[in-house]
Design an enzyme around this catalytic site. Sequence first.
Site, PDB file in Angstrom:
ATOM      1  N   ASP A   1      -0.419  -2.424   6.856  1.00 18.55           N
ATOM      2  CA  ASP A   1      -0.768  -0.852   7.013  1.00 18.55           C
ATOM      3  C   ASP A   1      -0.266  -0.664   6.013  1.00 18.55           C
ATOM      4  O   ASP A   1       0.802  -1.025   5.595  1.00 18.55           O
ATOM      5  CB  ASP A   1      -0.023  -0.739   8.215  1.00 18.55           C
ATOM      6  CG  ASP A   1      -0.541   0.690   8.764  1.00 18.55           C
ATOM      7  OD1 ASP A   1      -1.009   1.494   8.340  1.00 18.55           O
ATOM      8  OD2 ASP A   1       0.484   1.330  10.265  1.00 18.55           O
TER       9      ASP A   1
ATOM     10  N   ASP B   1      -7.066   1.675   7.423  1.00 17.01           N
ATOM     11  CA  ASP B   1      -6.096   1.521   6.573  1.00 17.01           C
ATOM     12  C   ASP B   1      -5.482   0.387   7.152  1.00 17.01           C
ATOM     13  O   ASP B   1      -4.292  -0.198   6.816  1.00 17.01           O
ATOM     14  CB  ASP B   1      -5.720   2.595   6.199  1.00 17.01           C
ATOM     15  CG  ASP B   1      -4.011   3.208   6.949  1.00 17.01           C
ATOM     16  OD1 ASP B   1      -5.442   2.990   8.556  1.00 17.01           O
ATOM     17  OD2 ASP B   1      -3.635   3.723   6.800  1.00 17.01           O
ATOM     18  N   GLU B   2      -6.129  -0.470   7.819  1.00 17.84           N
ATOM     19  CA  GLU B   2      -5.205  -1.181   8.657  1.00 17.84           C
ATOM     20  C   GLU B   2      -6.054  -2.166   8.751  1.00 17.84           C
ATOM     21  O   GLU B   2      -7.340  -2.502   9.407  1.00 17.84           O
ATOM     22  CB  GLU B   2      -4.169  -1.259   9.881  1.00 17.84           C
ATOM     23  CG  GLU B   2      -4.662  -0.332  10.389  1.00 17.84           C
ATOM     24  CD  GLU B   2      -4.359  -0.035  11.625  1.00 17.84           C
ATOM     25  OE1 GLU B   2      -3.783  -0.752  12.447  1.00 17.84           O
ATOM     26  OE2 GLU B   2      -3.772   1.492  11.525  1.00 17.84           O
TER      27      GLU B   2
END
Length: 366
Positions: free
Chosen positions: A17, A114-115
């Site tokens: 993350d 974003d993860e």
Amino acid sequence: MDKTAARSRPRRILHVDMDAFFAACELLRRPDLAGKPLVVGGSGDPQSRGVVSAASYEARRFGVRSGMALREAHRRCPQAVFLPVDFSYYASLSRRLYAILKRLTARVEPAGIDEAFADISAVAGTAEEIARRLKARVREELKLSASVGVATNKLMAKVASDLDKPDGLVVVKPGRERAVLAPLSVKVIPGIGPKTTQRLSERLGIETCGQLAAAPSEQLAAEFGERAAEWMHRVARGIDDSPLIEEWEPRSVSREQTFGADTDSGAVILGTLHRQLERLIRELHEEGNVAGTVTVKLRFARGFITRTRSQKLAQPTDRPEVIWPLVRELLGRFEQVGSVRLAGLRLSGLSRKEQGQLELLGRDHP
DNA sequence: TCTGGGGTCCTAGGACCC
DNA sequence: TCTGGGGTCCTAGGACCC
């Protein structure tokens, strides 16, 4: 699949993350802003309608949080630098993150810009070594910082990656899942949001995962229903068998837009929906998809209530001349509830366009 | 000081069929 | 003729996530 073999050795799932991703991306190309409070959101104008998409850790110290109205962020931190969201720029960095992950293992599940999850069961080295290696590569190649969690399942890996942010690394050893969760608030569990957290607290006096795990099944079932209660009991103990999903087909596509100022003009709303339909049709064509159901969504200014009207098409289609009259009809089915804040259009029930279907549509609409 | 835009999944009620 | 139950489809709304 050898089920017993899969059971005998626990999986090793990694969750990565990125820290304050949008803000960190902006700092890469604006190094002059380093150390300053930075807020990314909307059009970048803190006086316009919009919310915070990301805030640097400096801005968070002033109480700025993602999801907060830009005006409120500006009130709390007037000296912050406000920047507009540049989604395609962040997506280019996201692709590079995924490329780094893919070098680690082919088994990667995207979980947003974003993860991501990765199954590192077959990767050599201890969980901690692998996580350190990944973080180092992200730092060297992207100049960005990431938080990583490793555990026996996706649920616990995600919880772990959030425990030591930013730049964190947390490994939950097999068998330690329930103990790690026990003291934590129920809201750390993905799927338990603000409403459920409040209900658990007010109706049952439950605050922590430990309390949730120990709660009587009948009590949970009476409040949330059988299925939800069973799910809660499992996740509160850190149990999660959900598989890694490497790719899936989208189920719906939509466009929506909040007006700069509320409107009660039918022409404005209709015009907006028409532009949205044009964009969605282009997207359908690019992906070779047809839609099965059309949904029109309006948010009314008074009370901020959202209403939808939807209808299944007689035949899945990607033809605007079939969809547009239905959009107009759906719009007519709303009761008058005053001025409108947002208008949106969703096409769902997507499926691949097939040759036979095309010919059929060609006959129906020559 | 009001609350973006893109999605997913679940539930409940009514219609309809067997 | 009446009654009930189960299954499925459709629509609307809610909760949640990034």
